[in-house]
Design an enzyme around this catalytic site. Sequence first.
Site, short mmCIF file in Angstrom:
data_model
loop_
_atom_site.label_atom_id
_atom_site.label_comp_id
_atom_site.label_asym_id
_atom_site.label_seq_id
_atom_site.Cartn_x
_atom_site.Cartn_y
_atom_site.Cartn_z
CB SER A 85 8.27 -0.21 11.17
OG SER A 85 8.01 -1.65 11.01
CE1 TYR A 122 6.53 -1.00 5.36
CE2 TYR A 122 8.21 -2.21 7.10
CZ TYR A 122 6.87 -1.52 6.73
OH TYR A 122 6.24 -1.11 7.75
N1 LIG Z 1 0.54 -3.62 9.91
C1 LIG Z 1 1.80 -3.77 10.51
O1 LIG Z 1 1.97 -4.82 11.19
C2 LIG Z 1 2.57 -2.54 10.70
C3 LIG Z 1 3.96 -2.99 11.45
C4 LIG Z 1 4.73 -1.77 11.56
C5 LIG Z 1 4.61 -0.75 11.11
N2 LIG Z 1 3.54 -0.29 10.20
C6 LIG Z 1 3.14 0.96 9.57
O2 LIG Z 1 1.75 1.51 9.91
C7 LIG Z 1 1.54 2.21 9.04
C8 LIG Z 1 0.09 1.78 8.57
O3 LIG Z 1 0.02 0.45 8.16
P1 LIG Z 1 -1.10 -0.47 7.72
O4 LIG Z 1 -0.78 -1.83 8.04
O5 LIG Z 1 -2.43 0.20 8.22
O6 LIG Z 1 -1.20 -0.43 6.19
P2 LIG Z 1 -2.44 -0.56 5.04
O7 LIG Z 1 -1.87 -1.04 4.07
O8 LIG Z 1 -3.40 -1.34 5.86
O9 LIG Z 1 -2.77 0.96 4.95
C9 LIG Z 1 -2.02 2.07 4.47
C10 LIG Z 1 -2.87 3.17 3.89
O10 LIG Z 1 -1.94 4.11 3.10
C11 LIG Z 1 -2.37 4.32 2.06
N3 LIG Z 1 -1.34 4.87 1.17
C12 LIG Z 1 -0.42 3.94 0.54
N4 LIG Z 1 0.32 4.62 -0.34
C13 LIG Z 1 0.01 5.92 -0.22
C14 LIG Z 1 0.41 7.19 -0.62
N5 LIG Z 1 1.49 7.22 -1.83
N6 LIG Z 1 -0.02 8.28 -0.39
C15 LIG Z 1 -1.41 8.28 0.52
N7 LIG Z 1 -1.68 7.15 0.79
C16 LIG Z 1 -1.04 6.05 0.70
C17 LIG Z 1 -3.41 3.14 1.61
O11 LIG Z 1 -4.10 3.46 0.40
C18 LIG Z 1 -3.77 2.57 2.95
O12 LIG Z 1 -5.13 3.29 3.09
C19 LIG Z 1 2.59 2.43 7.65
O13 LIG Z 1 3.34 3.10 7.89
C20 LIG Z 1 2.98 0.93 8.20
O14 LIG Z 1 4.66 0.93 7.77
C21 LIG Z 1 2.65 -1.47 10.28
#
Ligand SMILES: NC(=O)c1ccc[n+]([C@@H]2O[C@H](COP(=O)([O-])OP(=O)(O)OC[C@H]3O[C@@H](n4cnc5c(N)ncnc54)[C@H](O)[C@@H]3O)[C@@H](O)[C@H]2O)c1
Length: 257
Positions: free
Chosen positions: A150, A163
Amino acid sequence: MRLENKVAVITGGSSGIGRAIAIRFAREGAKVVIGDVTTEVKEGGEPTVDVITQAGGIARYRHCDVAKWADVDALVGAAVDEFGKLDVMVNNAATLGGGQKLLETTEEDWDNVMAINAKGVFFGCKRAVQQMLTQPVVGDARGRIVNISSQHGMVCAPGKIAYGTGKAAAVYITRQVAVDYAEDHIICNAVAPGRILTGKPLGGPGSDPLEYSKMRTPMPRLGRPDDIANAALFLASDEATYMTGHNLMVDGGWMAF
Ligand SMILES: NC(=O)c1ccc[n+]([C@@H]2O[C@H](COP(=O)([O-])OP(=O)(O)OC[C@H]3O[C@@H](n4cnc5c(N)ncnc54)[C@H](O)[C@@H]3O)[C@@H](O)[C@H]2O)c1
């Protein structure tokens, strides 16, 4: 077909960025194994495995909580049992958690976020390296790991200390694994998304976190899951040569600002 005949495990592949990565990888010829705690799609739609299968791709789902070693062990084991190898491990699953600033973050919040965002990446890397070390070197690599980090963790995640700390750990683990296993031809990189519009709850300061994200993003739009899938595809493919330990920012310029 940039991942033809490759086997990829993707954690958190049911929704958002992980889902986009799984669908993209399958379209590029990979056999995809998704580990998640649910098949439900946060942003709505058919389960990821169904989308891939209906398009003629190969995908499996296995229940996996990345905070549990036994689950991660079984996830990779199932992929190798069925498809014979592990070419790519994407450690994407994470939680924003319920925590807030330092004083409002409870021990329980901290432990919950770190168990998924830091320990989950540690487990995913560890299990992947175990398997990859048993495989022959093909081209430049025995296998490739892509961790999803991130922008937060490199700069402050406003009001989300657990986080941000977990994401900083993911970047550190990426570098450590890259260096420790470079001589074994295991390649480990990360992708650092900026604000990507997914079903994940928005974090950020003020009453409108979306406004904060727009203010922090020089490009005139926020990110799409496919923006991250494109970068993950590159790092998972044989095109990413002579790079390891890198944290590739895909953030519309957030970190340049
Ligand atoms: N969306 C953003 O703006 C953003 C920004 C920076 C980083 N990220 C990173 O990108 C990645 C995905 O983010 P996203 O926005 O798609 O999130 P999201 O919440 O839409 O999806 C996350 C997925 O991970 C699964 N999950 C949660 N806990 C889990 C566990 N203990 N074991 C297995 N699966 C689990 C959830 O069920 C879901 O399918 C993450 O690592 C997040 O930190 C996202």
